[in-house]
Design an enzyme around this catalytic site. Structure first.
Site, PDB file in Angstrom:
ATOM      1  N   THR A  14       0.821  -1.211   0.000  1.00  0.00           N
ATOM      2  CA  THR A  14       0.000   0.000   0.000  1.00  0.00           C
ATOM      3  C   THR A  14       0.854   1.259   0.000  1.00  0.00           C
ATOM      4  O   THR A  14       0.489   2.264  -0.614  1.00  0.00           O
ATOM      5  CB  THR A  14      -0.935   0.003   1.222  1.00  0.00           C
ATOM      6  OG1 THR A  14      -1.792  -1.144   1.157  1.00  0.00           O
ATOM      7  CG2 THR A  14      -1.794   1.255   1.268  1.00  0.00           C
ATOM      8  N   SER A  54       1.453  -7.434  -0.831  1.00  0.00           N
ATOM      9  CA  SER A  54       2.074  -8.446   0.027  1.00  0.00           C
ATOM     10  C   SER A  54       1.136  -9.600   0.350  1.00  0.00           C
ATOM     11  O   SER A  54       1.584 -10.640   0.850  1.00  0.00           O
ATOM     12  CB  SER A  54       2.600  -7.814   1.315  1.00  0.00           C
ATOM     13  OG  SER A  54       1.561  -7.459   2.199  1.00  0.00           O
ATOM     14  N   ASP A  88      -0.145  -6.608   4.785  1.00  0.00           N
ATOM     15  CA  ASP A  88      -0.838  -7.893   4.887  1.00  0.00           C
ATOM     16  C   ASP A  88       0.073  -9.024   5.332  1.00  0.00           C
ATOM     17  O   ASP A  88      -0.379  -9.970   5.981  1.00  0.00           O
ATOM     18  CB  ASP A  88      -1.511  -8.254   3.560  1.00  0.00           C
ATOM     19  CG  ASP A  88      -2.805  -7.498   3.336  1.00  0.00           C
ATOM     20  OD1 ASP A  88      -3.291  -6.863   4.296  1.00  0.00           O
ATOM     21  OD2 ASP A  88      -3.329  -7.536   2.214  1.00  0.00           O
TER      22      ASP A  88
END
EC number: 3.5.1.1
Length: 320
Positions: A14, A54, A88
């Protein structure tokens, strides 16, 4: 004399993402475009190791990132390492780095963002500034800088999807982290979710798929059903290590319940309870142990927090 420098390893996530016209986001920014808060005299080398969400990272992808970290740590010209990573699986990759690199001579700091680079509330710049401050603190270890804090990776998990302070620990205890060099890229270690009333279908499917190890996302303090316990007994008999964690984000796991499907029954069937690591990190620890060639006794000792001194190095639980 060679000037020492910071290595920045970018992997996507992100923090490197922008939104497209349809509202979806994807990582499109390289590491050089993300560096905020550098001092005028900072000497930086950027490594764009990956550019992906991820959530897609396999064990091989995580190994690739950790290999880049290890290469940087081994270079005497490097004074610190900053890893830009999606949230993540940040808890997994950072733990793998701590396990495989051991206690590094320099700071290795992971960070990321909850909100994309073009979001008005983007937290990436602030997280990078805190991470850079952590690299300058020169405290050896593997750290995660997020939401204004610098945390140790052991026992860390993502606890919210929509707040900047995204990570927390299962417990605030100090931890001893084993040094486990190896290569996890060819391993299959599955996490099996066990809701109330779970049967053994998913567990046995993982075994049939050739899993090298299993982590159970159990209930409460590590509890499930008699049906699952029977499947665990079969897995252990077949030589497949089984680690029990919990879907509950906080607290110590104690295998005390019986009744046929409790934690005590799982332990009697040969499963090992991880007191503090939640499923994602328990999977990484088990994979690292298998890659290092640990036998069952060594796996049990590490998972249960009884790691022999010869395999371990002390870690601080919080930098600031």
């Amino acid at each position: 004399m060679t000037r020492r420098h910071l290595v920045v390893i970018a992997t996507g996530g992100t923090i490197a993402s922008r939104r497209s016209p349809d509202g979806s986001s994807a990582p499109v920014l390289g590491g050089s475009a993300l560096l905020h808060g550098l001092a005028p005299d900072d000497d930086v080398r950027v490594v764009d190791a990956l550019a992906a969400d991820s959530a897609t990272f396999t064990l091989a992808d995580m190994q690739h990132i950790v290999d880049a970290v290890a290469e940087a740590v081994a270079d005497d010209a490097v004074h610190s390492v900053l890893v830009l990573h999606g949230t993540d699986s940040l808890e997994e990759t950072s733990l793998l780095a701590a396990l495989q690199v051991g206690l590094p001579r320099i700071p290795v700091v992971f960070t990321g963002a909850q909100f994309t680079a073009d979001d008005p509330a983007s937290d990436g710049p602030d997280n990078i500034r805190v991470a850079l401050a952590a690299t300058r603190a020169a405290v050896p270890g593997v750290w995660v800088a997020f939401g204004g804090r610098v945390l140790s990776t052991w026992g860390l998990s993502k606890v919210t999807t929509d707040r900047a302070d995204a990570f927390g620990h299962a417990r605030r205890d100090a931890a001893t982290v084993p040094h486990l060099p190896g290569d996890v890229s060819r391993l299959r270690v599955d996490v099996v979710a066990l809701p109330p009333g779970a049967d053994d279908v998913h567990l046995r499917a993982s075994l049939a798929a050739g899993a090298d190890g299993l982590v159970l996302e159990a209930l409460g303090s590590g509890n499930t059903t008699p049906t699952v316990v029977a499947a665990v007994r079969d897995a252990v008999t077949a030589g497949i290590p089984v680690v029990v964690s919990s879907r509950v984000p906080r607290g110590l796991l104690v295998p005390s319940y019986g009744g046929g499907g409790g934690g005590a029954d799982l332990a009697a069937a040969g499963a090992m309870h991880s007191p503090t690591l939640r499923p994602g990190q328990a999977r990484i620890l088990l994979a690292a142990l298998l890659a290092a060639g640990a036998d069952r006794d060594a796996i049990a000792a590490a998972v249960e927090g009884r790691t022999p001194d010869r395999m371990s190095a002390p870690r601080r639980s919080l930098l600031w």
